[in-house]
Design a protein around this motif. Structure first.
Motif, short mmCIF file in Angstrom:
data_model
loop_
_atom_site.label_atom_id
_atom_site.label_comp_id
_atom_site.label_asym_id
_atom_site.label_seq_id
_atom_site.Cartn_x
_atom_site.Cartn_y
_atom_site.Cartn_z
N GLU A 168 56.92 2.39 20.38
CA GLU A 168 57.62 3.67 20.46
C GLU A 168 57.53 4.44 19.14
O GLU A 168 57.63 5.67 19.12
CB GLU A 168 59.08 3.42 20.83
N ARG A 169 57.32 3.72 18.04
CA ARG A 169 57.24 4.38 16.74
C ARG A 169 55.94 5.17 16.58
O ARG A 169 55.88 6.13 15.82
CB ARG A 169 57.35 3.34 15.61
N TRP A 170 54.88 4.72 17.26
CA TRP A 170 53.58 5.37 17.11
C TRP A 170 53.45 6.63 17.94
O TRP A 170 52.52 7.41 17.74
CB TRP A 170 52.46 4.40 17.51
N PHE A 171 54.33 6.82 18.90
CA PHE A 171 54.17 7.92 19.84
C PHE A 171 54.20 9.27 19.11
O PHE A 171 55.10 9.54 18.32
CB PHE A 171 55.27 7.89 20.89
N LYS A 172 53.20 10.08 19.40
CA LYS A 172 53.11 11.42 18.81
C LYS A 172 53.29 12.46 19.91
O LYS A 172 52.40 12.61 20.76
CB LYS A 172 51.76 11.61 18.12
N PRO A 173 54.41 13.18 19.93
CA PRO A 173 54.61 14.23 20.93
C PRO A 173 53.48 15.25 20.88
O PRO A 173 52.90 15.49 19.81
CB PRO A 173 55.95 14.85 20.54
N PRO A 174 53.14 15.85 22.02
CA PRO A 174 51.97 16.73 22.08
C PRO A 174 52.11 18.05 21.35
O PRO A 174 51.13 18.71 21.03
CB PRO A 174 51.77 16.96 23.58
N GLU A 227 47.79 -5.34 19.79
CA GLU A 227 47.41 -3.94 19.64
C GLU A 227 46.11 -3.59 20.35
O GLU A 227 45.92 -2.46 20.81
CB GLU A 227 47.29 -3.57 18.15
N GLU A 228 45.22 -4.57 20.45
CA GLU A 228 43.91 -4.29 21.07
C GLU A 228 44.03 -4.05 22.57
O GLU A 228 43.08 -3.56 23.20
CB GLU A 228 42.95 -5.45 20.81
N TYR A 229 45.16 -4.36 23.16
CA TYR A 229 45.37 -4.11 24.58
C TYR A 229 45.65 -2.63 24.86
O TYR A 229 45.57 -2.19 26.01
CB TYR A 229 46.55 -4.91 25.12
N TYR A 230 45.99 -1.89 23.82
CA TYR A 230 46.48 -0.53 23.98
C TYR A 230 45.50 0.50 23.42
O TYR A 230 44.68 0.19 22.54
CB TYR A 230 47.82 -0.35 23.25
N GLN A 231 45.62 1.71 23.94
CA GLN A 231 44.89 2.81 23.34
C GLN A 231 45.49 3.13 21.97
O GLN A 231 46.52 2.58 21.57
CB GLN A 231 44.97 4.04 24.25
N PHE A 232 44.85 4.04 21.26
CA PHE A 232 45.26 4.34 19.89
C PHE A 232 46.70 4.83 19.81
O PHE A 232 47.38 4.64 18.80
CB PHE A 232 44.32 5.39 19.28
N ASP A 233 47.21 5.45 20.89
CA ASP A 233 48.58 5.98 20.85
C ASP A 233 49.64 4.89 20.90
O ASP A 233 50.83 5.14 20.68
CB ASP A 233 48.81 6.98 21.98
N GLY A 234 49.24 3.65 21.18
CA GLY A 234 50.19 2.56 21.24
C GLY A 234 51.10 2.59 22.45
O GLY A 234 52.02 1.76 22.57
N VAL A 235 50.85 3.50 23.36
CA VAL A 235 51.71 3.68 24.54
C VAL A 235 50.99 3.35 25.84
O VAL A 235 51.59 2.80 26.77
CB VAL A 235 52.27 5.12 24.60
N HIS A 236 49.71 3.67 25.92
CA HIS A 236 48.94 3.44 27.14
C HIS A 236 47.96 2.27 26.97
O HIS A 236 47.35 2.13 25.91
CB HIS A 236 48.17 4.70 27.53
N LEU A 237 47.85 1.49 28.02
CA LEU A 237 46.88 0.40 27.99
C LEU A 237 45.46 0.93 28.05
O LEU A 237 45.21 2.01 28.58
CB LEU A 237 47.11 -0.54 29.18
#
Length: 263
Positions: A168-174, A227-237
């Motif tokens: 949740e910390r990595w999430f960047k609002p659009p 971390e490798e399971y997720y996209q760069f945003d840390g939110v989506h697989l």
């Protein structure tokens, strides 16, 4: 003289800033996405007694990335019985918006038309990720998760999956407005904390222990170290792990007793 004028003006400036803040916050809270849901279906081993699975959720259910692994796994567990699975994904929606869009725009007959008008045998609800990253508050997540389950009151078998582990910390609002909205809600509802997954999970279990919940931690128990399971945003697989997630769901679903005996 200048100081006196400023002293008189300062309270008015404070009131003006307060009104601006409140009006901006209310405007941000009222913003809604208007894009249509993404609908994908996958049919495995078609037959006269096809088992129908409806997946409803946010972006994790999007673009058919759970298919064909999910219906294949269910079909295998049912001894080769046909499985018709459809996913309806409302990208970016928290549970409240997901529920209101279903209620107002996608009533059950419209959803069930994906199965020729037949009621699904199973509904799987994938929600919660947007609730935690948007910081809508645990009470809102609990309230509208329950409403989502009740929306499918005519389906005998409805299951949820607990909120997936994301960073949740990595999430960047659009955009700036989304960032402002998120920070306002984060401090208003969640004590300015960034990581609230467990708070929301516990609130749902506490208030509605009767709900049928599949434990996401049996798939990925934490973000750190995976971390490798997720996209760069840390939110989506990644696509690879969304397909693996589809297999996990297919294997984790509870099946009716008369069907489970065929496993």
């Amino acid at each position: 003289m200048l100081k006196q004028g400023f002293a008189v003006l300062l309270p008015n400036l404070r009131r003006a800033f307060f009104v601006l803040f409140v009006s901006t916050a209310l405007g941000l809270l009222s913003l809604k996405r208007t894009d249509e849901p993404v609908v994908t279906c996958s049919l495995v081993n078609d037959g006269p007694d096809t088992y129908r699975v409806l997946i409803v959720g946010e972006s994790w259910a999007s673009d058919g990335k759970l298919f064909p692994e999910l219906p294949k796994e269910v079909s295998k567990r049912l001894g080769g019985r046909g499985v018709d699975a459809c996913a309806v994904a409302f990208n970016g929606r928290n549970s409240r918006l997901l529920y209101t869009e279903l209620r107002d725009k996608y009533p059950r007959p419209r959803l069930y038309s994906l199965f020729g008008g037949k009621t699904p045998d199973k509904v799987v609800i994938l929600n919660g990720v947007n609730d935690v990253i948007q910081h809508v508050g645990a009470s809102a997540y609990v309230e509208y998760t329950k409403k989502l389950v009740e929306f499918f009151s005519d389906v005998r078998d409805v299951e949820l999956i607990s909120i997936p582990r994301v960073n949740e910390r990595w999430f960047k609002p659009p955009n700036l407005f989304s960032r402002m909205k998120r920070n306002i809600l984060r401090c208003f509802y969640d004590g300015c904390d960034f990581q609230v997954n467990d708070v929301y999970r516990v609130a749902l279990w506490r208030d509605h222990p009767d709900l049928n919940v599949i434990e996401f931690d049996n798939f990925i128990d934490r973000f750190d170290g995976h971390e490798e399971y997720y996209q760069f945003d840390g939110v989506h697989l990644t696509d690879e792990y969304l397909h693996k997630y589809g297999k996990f769901i297919g294997d984790a679903l509870t099946l009716p007793r008369r069907v489970a005996q065929q496993k």
